[in-house]
Motif scaffolding. Structure first.
Motif, PDB file in Angstrom:
ATOM      1  N   TYR A 171      78.304 -33.536 -97.509  1.00  0.00           N
ATOM      2  CA  TYR A 171      78.328 -32.773 -98.764  1.00  0.00           C
ATOM      3  C   TYR A 171      77.653 -33.507 -99.915  1.00  0.00           C
ATOM      4  O   TYR A 171      77.193 -32.880-100.867  1.00  0.00           O
ATOM      5  CB  TYR A 171      79.762 -32.410 -99.152  1.00  0.00           C
ATOM      6  CG  TYR A 171      80.633 -33.579 -99.555  1.00  0.00           C
ATOM      7  CD1 TYR A 171      80.656 -34.033-100.878  1.00  0.00           C
ATOM      8  CD2 TYR A 171      81.431 -34.239 -98.627  1.00  0.00           C
ATOM      9  CE1 TYR A 171      81.452 -35.103-101.259  1.00  0.00           C
ATOM     10  CE2 TYR A 171      82.228 -35.316 -98.992  1.00  0.00           C
ATOM     11  CZ  TYR A 171      82.233 -35.737-100.307  1.00  0.00           C
ATOM     12  OH  TYR A 171      83.019 -36.810-100.666  1.00  0.00           O
ATOM     13  N   SER A 174      71.415 -35.147 -99.541  1.00  0.00           N
ATOM     14  CA  SER A 174      70.434 -34.052 -99.474  1.00  0.00           C
ATOM     15  C   SER A 174      70.237 -33.568 -98.045  1.00  0.00           C
ATOM     16  O   SER A 174      70.157 -32.364 -97.787  1.00  0.00           O
ATOM     17  CB  SER A 174      69.102 -34.489-100.089  1.00  0.00           C
ATOM     18  OG  SER A 174      68.565 -35.605 -99.408  1.00  0.00           O
ATOM     19  N   ARG A 177      73.197 -31.490 -96.928  1.00  0.00           N
ATOM     20  CA  ARG A 177      73.219 -30.124 -97.476  1.00  0.00           C
ATOM     21  C   ARG A 177      72.213 -29.216 -96.768  1.00  0.00           C
ATOM     22  O   ARG A 177      72.485 -28.027 -96.578  1.00  0.00           O
ATOM     23  CB  ARG A 177      72.970 -30.162 -98.981  1.00  0.00           C
ATOM     24  CG  ARG A 177      74.169 -30.747 -99.707  1.00  0.00           C
ATOM     25  CD  ARG A 177      74.113 -30.548-101.188  1.00  0.00           C
ATOM     26  NE  ARG A 177      75.247 -31.226-101.820  1.00  0.00           N
ATOM     27  CZ  ARG A 177      75.374 -31.408-103.111  1.00  0.00           C
ATOM     28  NH1 ARG A 177      74.438 -30.949-103.947  1.00  0.00           N
ATOM     29  NH2 ARG A 177      76.426 -32.038-103.604  1.00  0.00           N
ATOM     30  N   LEU A 211      80.044 -26.432-104.218  1.00  0.00           N
ATOM     31  CA  LEU A 211      79.317 -26.833-103.013  1.00  0.00           C
ATOM     32  C   LEU A 211      78.739 -25.614-102.311  1.00  0.00           C
ATOM     33  O   LEU A 211      77.576 -25.623-101.878  1.00  0.00           O
ATOM     34  CB  LEU A 211      80.234 -27.609-102.067  1.00  0.00           C
ATOM     35  CG  LEU A 211      79.594 -28.061-100.746  1.00  0.00           C
ATOM     36  CD1 LEU A 211      78.377 -28.945-100.994  1.00  0.00           C
ATOM     37  CD2 LEU A 211      80.633 -28.793 -99.881  1.00  0.00           C
ATOM     38  N   LEU A 215      74.823 -24.869-101.537  1.00  0.00           N
ATOM     39  CA  LEU A 215      74.306 -24.613-100.193  1.00  0.00           C
ATOM     40  C   LEU A 215      73.539 -23.295-100.136  1.00  0.00           C
ATOM     41  O   LEU A 215      72.527 -23.188 -99.425  1.00  0.00           O
ATOM     42  CB  LEU A 215      75.451 -24.613 -99.176  1.00  0.00           C
ATOM     43  CG  LEU A 215      76.172 -25.948 -98.984  1.00  0.00           C
ATOM     44  CD1 LEU A 215      77.293 -25.810 -97.965  1.00  0.00           C
ATOM     45  CD2 LEU A 215      75.201 -27.049 -98.564  1.00  0.00           C
ATOM     46  N   ALA A 224      66.758 -29.328-100.400  1.00  0.00           N
ATOM     47  CA  ALA A 224      67.944 -29.764-101.148  1.00  0.00           C
ATOM     48  C   ALA A 224      67.566 -30.921-102.051  1.00  0.00           C
ATOM     49  O   ALA A 224      66.818 -31.822-101.649  1.00  0.00           O
ATOM     50  CB  ALA A 224      69.043 -30.206-100.184  1.00  0.00           C
TER      51      ALA A 224
END
Length: 298
Positions: A171, A174, A177, A211, A215, A224
């Motif tokens: 999380y 980069s 994600r 989060l 995403l 990301a």
């Protein structure tokens, strides 16, 4: 977890050690809930691996009590596992402290040696690092963590020391994600429901809603960007790497210091370079796939 529940777990562990072919059937997770196991599940193997995983970058040398606590075992059970691992050459003991031996790398080498992507990616990543003058990394998702499977470091030294095999929370990275954003929806929903979002810096996203929103943006934008969420002063940009069938099988990133420029400048500079490199890796994967014998392709 109640003391009664903990005692039942420890009894089950000792039973499994005495008879490693016996399946306990039910184990207890960290929240104290029962987890049904397959009849073929060997809990002693699970506990042995937990002993190995007790050692990490922060705790590379542990006492018997430390290992027992981190692995959730009794001291007696931890002692048996440690001495078994020592006899097999995976652990060493200097009297009071235990630590892993280099031989433990054999356990990961079998996996890494079977990966095609890192082998094909390294040359392209070296060119990427040369063009950007920053480190380049490739990782895959392992449950809630990203695992680095290839890395070309920059010449400058960052405080985050990373090498192949390093595991970081998905999380807050980069690459994590990118991999989360392209995971199956059912799995991702479960991940978002259970993940503990610990703040690594004052910038770390620590709410599930934020989060999930991040995403969605990764999936929509195709990259990301993480700004100082893992370490203050460190920014990173990542893109997906896809298999010939179009499935995201890895993520690749470049990381840099905030002094390099604004977030917008870093994204504008790195994303095209990362995509160019990812496309080159994917082209090699397609060639490799076409060269596979028909029997190997299925």
């Amino acid at each position: 977890m109640t003391s009664r529940t903990r005692r039942s777990i420890l009894v089950a562990v000792d039973v499994a050690i005495c008879d490693p072919t016996r399946s306990v059937g039910v184990t207890v997770d960290d929240a104290g809930g029962e987890v049904q196991r397959n009849a073929e599940f060997v809990q002693s193997l699970e506990r042995g691996l937990a002993v190995i995983r007790a050692f990490d970058a922060d705790d590379h040398s542990l006492t018997l009590s430390d290992v027992a606590h981190k692995a959730g075992l009794t001291r007696a059970a931890a002692r048996r596992f440690l001495h078994t691992l020592a006899e097999l050459g995976y652990v060493r003991n200097d009297g009071r402290q235990f630590s892993l031996n280099p031989r433990v790398l054999e356990l990961g080498y079998a996996y890494l040696s079977g990966l095609i992507v890192p082998e094909l990616a390294m040359g392209h990543m070296e060119e990427l690092a040369s063009r950007t003058h920053e480190s380049a990394s490739l990782s895959v998702l392992d449950e809630e963590m990203v695992v680095y499977v290839a890395r070309v470091p920059a010449k400058r030294i960052m405080t985050v020391q990373i090498s192949v095999g390093t595991r970081l929370p998905a999380y807050a990275t980069s690459m994590g994600r990118v991999l989360l954003a392209h995971s199956p929806k059912d799995w991702l929903d479960g991940y978002l429901a259970r993940v503990a979002l610990r703040p690594h810096t004052r910038y770390t996203v620590t709410t599930r809603q934020r989060l999930a929103t991040a995403l969605d943006a990764v999936h929509r934008n195709g990259y990301a960007f993480v700004d100082q969420e893992l370490e203050e002063g460190l920014r990173s940009v990542a893109v997906p790497v896809r298999s010939p069938s179009g499935t995201v099988i890895a993520a690749m990133n470049c990381s840099t210091h905030v002094s390099r420029g604004s977030a917008e400048k870093i994204v504008a500079e790195f994303v095209p370079e990362l995509r160019r490199t990812a496309e080159a890796i994917e082209a090699d994967l397609k060639v490799k796939d076409r060269k596979r014998p028909a029997s190997a392709a299925g």
